[in-house]
Motif scaffolding. Structure first.
Motif, PDB file in Angstrom:
ATOM      1  N   THR A 102      -5.076   3.096  -2.165  1.00 23.94           N
ATOM      2  CA  THR A 102      -5.969   3.847  -1.285  1.00 23.94           C
ATOM      3  C   THR A 102      -5.772   5.317  -1.627  1.00 23.94           C
ATOM      4  OG1 THR A 102      -4.275   4.054   0.406  1.00 23.94           O
ATOM      5  CG2 THR A 102      -5.720   2.154   0.582  1.00 23.94           C
ATOM      6  N   ARG A 103      -6.841   6.041  -1.783  1.00 24.62           N
ATOM      7  CA  ARG A 103      -6.744   7.473  -2.063  1.00 24.62           C
ATOM      8  C   ARG A 103      -8.134   8.089  -1.975  1.00 24.62           C
ATOM      9  NH1 ARG A 103      -4.807   6.523  -8.242  1.00 24.62           N
ATOM     10  NH2 ARG A 103      -6.761   5.730  -9.070  1.00 24.62           N
ATOM     11  N   GLY A 104      -8.182   9.407  -2.042  1.00 23.93           N
ATOM     12  CA  GLY A 104      -9.443  10.112  -1.871  1.00 23.93           C
ATOM     13  C   GLY A 104     -10.388   9.927  -3.060  1.00 23.93           C
ATOM     14  N   SER A 148       2.884  12.017 -17.433  1.00 18.62           N
ATOM     15  CA  SER A 148       1.742  12.723 -16.852  1.00 18.62           C
ATOM     16  C   SER A 148       1.428  12.019 -15.549  1.00 18.62           C
ATOM     17  CB  SER A 148       0.531  12.610 -17.786  1.00 18.62           C
ATOM     18  OG  SER A 148       0.214  11.234 -17.937  1.00 18.62           O
ATOM     19  N   TYR A 149       0.550  12.601 -14.752  1.00 21.92           N
ATOM     20  CA  TYR A 149       0.130  11.926 -13.517  1.00 21.92           C
ATOM     21  C   TYR A 149      -0.375  10.516 -13.848  1.00 21.92           C
ATOM     22  CZ  TYR A 149      -3.336  10.346 -10.150  1.00 21.92           C
ATOM     23  OH  TYR A 149      -4.068   9.558  -9.315  1.00 21.92           O
ATOM     24  N   HIS A 150      -1.265  10.415 -14.860  1.00 30.59           N
ATOM     25  CA  HIS A 150      -1.876   9.125 -15.184  1.00 30.59           C
ATOM     26  C   HIS A 150      -0.830   8.064 -15.540  1.00 30.59           C
ATOM     27  CE1 HIS A 150      -5.776  10.921 -15.030  1.00 30.59           C
ATOM     28  NE2 HIS A 150      -5.620  11.653 -16.117  1.00 30.59           N
ATOM     29  N   ILE A 153       0.874  -1.184   0.000  1.00 28.45           N
ATOM     30  CA  ILE A 153       0.000   0.000   0.000  1.00 28.45           C
ATOM     31  C   ILE A 153       0.908   1.231   0.000  1.00 28.45           C
ATOM     32  CG2 ILE A 153      -1.694   1.291   1.418  1.00 28.45           C
ATOM     33  CD1 ILE A 153      -1.501  -2.438   1.720  1.00 28.45           C
ATOM     34  N   ARG A 154       0.487   2.267  -0.693  1.00 29.97           N
ATOM     35  CA  ARG A 154       1.342   3.468  -0.733  1.00 29.97           C
ATOM     36  C   ARG A 154       0.538   4.735  -0.496  1.00 29.97           C
ATOM     37  NH1 ARG A 154      -1.581   6.214  -4.448  1.00 29.97           N
ATOM     38  NH2 ARG A 154      -1.643   5.317  -6.503  1.00 29.97           N
ATOM     39  N   PHE A 155       1.269   5.760  -0.021  1.00 33.58           N
ATOM     40  CA  PHE A 155       0.724   7.114   0.031  1.00 33.58           C
ATOM     41  C   PHE A 155       1.623   7.914  -0.908  1.00 33.58           C
ATOM     42  CE2 PHE A 155       0.926  11.401   2.165  1.00 33.58           C
ATOM     43  CZ  PHE A 155      -0.312  11.819   1.701  1.00 33.58           C
ATOM     44  N   ALA A 156       1.013   8.685  -1.817  1.00 34.15           N
ATOM     45  CA  ALA A 156       1.810   9.293  -2.899  1.00 34.15           C
ATOM     46  C   ALA A 156       1.546  10.787  -3.036  1.00 34.15           C
ATOM     47  CB  ALA A 156       1.485   8.557  -4.206  1.00 34.15           C
ATOM     48  N   PRO A 157       2.071  11.587  -2.122  1.00 30.36           N
ATOM     49  CA  PRO A 157       1.811  13.030  -2.221  1.00 30.36           C
ATOM     50  C   PRO A 157       2.658  13.719  -3.294  1.00 30.36           C
ATOM     51  CG  PRO A 157       3.278  12.597  -0.372  1.00 30.36           C
ATOM     52  CD  PRO A 157       2.930  11.252  -0.968  1.00 30.36           C
ATOM     53  N   SER A 158       2.163  14.835  -3.782  1.00 29.49           N
ATOM     54  CA  SER A 158       2.936  15.683  -4.705  1.00 29.49           C
ATOM     55  C   SER A 158       3.458  16.862  -3.892  1.00 29.49           C
ATOM     56  CB  SER A 158       2.028  16.205  -5.827  1.00 29.49           C
ATOM     57  OG  SER A 158       1.444  15.117  -6.491  1.00 29.49           O
ATOM     58  N   PRO A 159       4.771  17.043  -3.837  1.00 34.63           N
ATOM     59  CA  PRO A 159       5.316  18.113  -2.981  1.00 34.63           C
ATOM     60  C   PRO A 159       5.224  19.498  -3.628  1.00 34.63           C
ATOM     61  CG  PRO A 159       7.096  16.889  -4.004  1.00 34.63           C
ATOM     62  CD  PRO A 159       5.824  16.255  -4.475  1.00 34.63           C
ATOM     63  N   ILE A 173       7.021   9.947  -3.758  1.00 32.40           N
ATOM     64  CA  ILE A 173       6.979  11.386  -4.007  1.00 32.40           C
ATOM     65  C   ILE A 173       6.667  11.613  -5.481  1.00 32.40           C
ATOM     66  CG2 ILE A 173       8.366  13.510  -3.969  1.00 32.40           C
ATOM     67  CD1 ILE A 173       7.556  12.519  -1.168  1.00 32.40           C
ATOM     68  N   GLU A 174       5.511  12.217  -5.747  1.00 34.23           N
ATOM     69  CA  GLU A 174       5.066  12.423  -7.127  1.00 34.23           C
ATOM     70  C   GLU A 174       5.436  13.842  -7.565  1.00 34.23           C
ATOM     71  OE1 GLU A 174       1.089  10.736  -7.679  1.00 34.23           O
ATOM     72  OE2 GLU A 174       2.165   8.833  -7.685  1.00 34.23           O
ATOM     73  N   ASP A 175       6.674  13.969  -8.023  1.00 37.09           N
ATOM     74  CA  ASP A 175       7.225  15.297  -8.308  1.00 37.09           C
ATOM     75  C   ASP A 175       7.582  15.485  -9.787  1.00 37.09           C
ATOM     76  OD1 ASP A 175       9.236  13.467  -8.278  1.00 37.09           O
ATOM     77  OD2 ASP A 175      10.649  14.653  -7.132  1.00 37.09           O
ATOM     78  N   ASP A 224     -11.720  12.074  -4.749  1.00 37.45           N
ATOM     79  CA  ASP A 224     -11.487  13.023  -5.841  1.00 37.45           C
ATOM     80  C   ASP A 224     -10.749  12.346  -6.994  1.00 37.45           C
ATOM     81  OD1 ASP A 224      -9.365  12.798  -3.979  1.00 37.45           O
ATOM     82  OD2 ASP A 224      -8.447  14.654  -4.677  1.00 37.45           O
ATOM     83  N   LEU A 225     -10.032  11.250  -6.689  1.00 36.12           N
ATOM     84  CA  LEU A 225      -9.285  10.566  -7.746  1.00 36.12           C
ATOM     85  C   LEU A 225     -10.031   9.348  -8.283  1.00 36.12           C
ATOM     86  CD1 LEU A 225      -5.693  11.007  -6.299  1.00 36.12           C
ATOM     87  CD2 LEU A 225      -6.646  12.064  -8.349  1.00 36.12           C
ATOM     88  N   PHE A 226     -11.276   9.173  -7.859  1.00 34.93           N
ATOM     89  CA  PHE A 226     -12.066   8.027  -8.331  1.00 34.93           C
ATOM     90  C   PHE A 226     -12.173   8.013  -9.859  1.00 34.93           C
ATOM     91  CE2 PHE A 226     -16.007   5.885  -9.410  1.00 34.93           C
ATOM     92  CZ  PHE A 226     -15.956   4.727  -8.650  1.00 34.93           C
ATOM     93  N   SER A 285       2.586   8.038 -15.011  1.00 34.03           N
ATOM     94  CA  SER A 285       3.589   7.669 -14.005  1.00 34.03           C
ATOM     95  C   SER A 285       2.975   6.902 -12.844  1.00 34.03           C
ATOM     96  CB  SER A 285       4.386   8.876 -13.521  1.00 34.03           C
ATOM     97  OG  SER A 285       3.585   9.998 -13.431  1.00 34.03           O
ATOM     98  N   VAL A 286       1.719   7.205 -12.524  1.00 35.28           N
ATOM     99  CA  VAL A 286       1.105   6.505 -11.390  1.00 35.28           C
ATOM    100  C   VAL A 286       0.907   5.013 -11.719  1.00 35.28           C
ATOM    101  CG1 VAL A 286      -1.419   6.701 -11.672  1.00 35.28           C
ATOM    102  CG2 VAL A 286      -0.424   7.182  -9.493  1.00 35.28           C
ATOM    103  N   VAL A 287       0.484   4.697 -12.930  1.00 36.03           N
ATOM    104  CA  VAL A 287       0.265   3.267 -13.234  1.00 36.03           C
ATOM    105  C   VAL A 287       1.601   2.535 -13.383  1.00 36.03           C
ATOM    106  CG1 VAL A 287      -2.035   3.547 -14.273  1.00 36.03           C
ATOM    107  CG2 VAL A 287      -0.035   3.557 -15.754  1.00 36.03           C
TER     108      VAL A 287
HETATM  109  N1  GLU Z   1      -0.030  12.518  -6.183  1.00 36.90           N
HETATM  110  C1  GLU Z   1      -1.450  12.517  -6.134  1.00 36.90           C
HETATM  111  C2  GLU Z   1      -1.931  13.685  -5.269  1.00 36.90           C
HETATM  112  O1  GLU Z   1      -1.166  14.211  -4.476  1.00 36.90           O
HETATM  113  C3  GLU Z   1      -2.043  11.243  -5.565  1.00 36.90           C
HETATM  114  C4  GLU Z   1      -1.807  10.087  -6.455  1.00 36.90           C
HETATM  115  C5  GLU Z   1      -2.569   8.820  -6.141  1.00 36.90           C
HETATM  116  O2  GLU Z   1      -2.803   8.513  -4.972  1.00 36.90           O
HETATM  117  O3  GLU Z   1      -2.886   8.114  -7.078  1.00 36.90           O
HETATM  118  O4  GLU Z   1      -3.077  14.058  -5.397  1.00 36.90           O
END
Ligand code: GLU
Length: 319
Positions: A230-232, A212-214, A9-15, A45-47, A234-236, A216-218
Motif C-alpha cells: 500500500t502506498r501513494g 537504491s530505493y528500487h 502489509i507495511r508502511f515504509a517511511p524514509s527518515p 525504516i528506509e534509510d 506518486d509511487l505508482f 532495496s524495496v523489492v
Molecule cells: N520510503 C518511501 C517513501 O518514503 C516509500 C516506499 C514504498 O512504500 O515503497 O516515499
C-alpha cells in the motif's frame, strides 16, 4: 490441511524529515488494510540515504505514529543495517548481465543531452520527470570498466533496460504486469500491463551506496513476506521497475493498493518541505489524532475506496 499465512502489509517511511499528514494517511491506510485483511502490520525504516536520513527523524516517526494510535511489529527493519542483502541482489543482476557500471558525471550526462541534436527541452523524460539516461558507458569493454574502477572513479550500476525487460518478459512468459487492487492515477485497477522501459537505464546501485530505493524495496518486501503493498499514487510508476526487478530476481509478486495523495487547499501535494505542516508542528498547535484523521479525510473504509479531501491548515496550528 495447511494453514495459509496471514497477509503482510507495511508502511515504509524514509527518515529524512518529519512526517506530515500525507504520511499519516499512508500509515493509516496500511494499518487499516492489515486490520481488514486480518494481516500483520510492519513498519520499515528506509534509510539507505545515510547522508539525508537522521536518527532524530526516525525517533520522531515512531513517536508520531504511536501518537496517531498505530502499533506495529518489533523489531523494525532498518535498511541501513542490511546493505549485504542488497549487494547479494545486485550480484544476481550482474550475473544475469542486465546491469552495467556507468561512470558518467552529471555534467557529462547534461552535455550529452545538450549535444544530442534534440536539446534538453525536447529530450524525453521518465514517468518521474527525470531525463532519460543517454546511454553513456553502456558499451564500455570490460577491460576499460576495470581500468576506470581501478582508477577509483565514481560509478553507478544502471539497468540495461532493454535486456532486462526482454529477460523479464521471457521469465513472465509474456508482457510484464501487476495487480492493482487500489487505484492507479487514472483510476485503473485489476491486472495492468506495464512498460518499465519508460524509465530507461535506471540507477540500481551506486559505488558509495550499494543499493537504491528500487532495489532495496523489492528485496525487503520479499524478505519480509509483504503480500500487499500500500502506498501513494506518486509511487505508482515505480511499480513498473519493481515488478521488473521481482521477475529478474525470482521474488514473489505482491498485490498493490495505491491510494490518492493528500493535497493542500491549492491542490499541491504535501511534502516534507512544508515544515509547518509536520505532524509534530500540528500536534504542538493543538491537533489531536482525531483532528488529523478528519483533516486528511481518513475514515477507514471510505479512505480505502479512494476518497481523499484537501487538507486545510487548522487555525490553531498556524504560526
Ligand atoms: N520510503 C518511501 C517513501 O518514503 C516509500 C516506499 C514504498 O512504500 O515503497 O516515499
Amino acid at each position: 490441511m495447511s494453514r495459509r499465512s496471514p497477509p503482510v502489509i507495511r508502511f515504509a517511511p524514509s527518515p529524512n524529515g518529519y512526517l506530515h499528514p500525507g504520511h499519516a494517511f499512508s500509515a493509516l491506510f496500511a494499518s487499516e488494510t492489515a486490520r481488514m485483511l486480518g494481516g500483520r502490520f510492519l513498519l520499515r525504516i528506509e534509510d539507505i540515504d545515510t547522508g539525508r536520513c537522521r536518527p532524530d527523524y526516525e525517533r520522531a516517526a515512531y513517536e508520531d505514529l504511536a501518537w496517531l494510535g498505530l502499533d506495529w511489529e518489533k523489531p523494525v527493519r532498518r535498511q541501513s543495517e542490511h546493505f549485504a542483502d542488497y549487494q547479494a541482489a545486485l550480484k544476481k543482476l550482474r550475473d544475469l548481465g542486465v546491469v552495467y557500471p556507468c561512470f558518467a558525471t552529471r555534467a557529462e550526462i547534461a552535455a550529452a543531452i545538450a549535444n544530442s541534436g534534440i536539446g534538453a527541452k525536447h529530450w524525453p523524460s521518465d514517468p518521474d520527470g527525470a531525463p532519460l539516461y543517454p546511454g553513456l558507458y553502456k558499451n564500455t569493454p570490460l577491460r576499460e570498466q576495470n581500468r576506470l574502477m581501478w582508477e577509483g572513479r565514481s560509478y553507478a550500476w544502471r539497468l540495461d533496460m532493454e535486456k532486462a525487460r526482454d529477460l523479464a518478459e521471457k521469465i513472465a512468459c509474456g508482457p510484464i504486469s501487476f495487480i492493482e487492487e487500489g487505484e492507479g492515477p487514472d483510476g485503473k485497477r485489476g491486472q495492468l500491463t506495464i512498460r518499465p522501459e519508460l524509465f530507461g537505464d535506471v540507477v540500481i546501485a551506486r559505488k558509495d551506496v550499494p543499493t537504491s530505493y528500487h532495489l532495496s524495496v523489492v528485496v525487503d518486501d520479499a524478505l519480509q513476506g509483504v503480500t500487499h503493498i500500500t502506498r501513494g499514487q506518486d509511487l505508482f510508476p515505480a511499480t513498473y521497475v519493481h515488478r521488473l526487478l521481482q521477475l529478474l530476481l525470482g521474488l514473489p509478486e505482491p498485490r498493490y493498493r495505491h491510494h490518492r495523495l493528500v493535497r493542500d487547499e491549492t491542490g499541491r501535494r504535501l511534502s516534507k518541505s512544508a515544515r509547518d505542516m509536520s505532524l509534530r508542528a500540528l500536534r504542538e498547535g493543538g491537533a489531536t489524532p482525531d483532528s488529523i484523521r478528519a483533516m486528511i479525510g481518513f475514515d477507514g473504509l471510505r479512505a480505502l475506496s479512494g476518497e481523499v479531501g484537501p487538507v486545510r491548515r487548522p487555525e490553531s496550528a498556524s504560526e
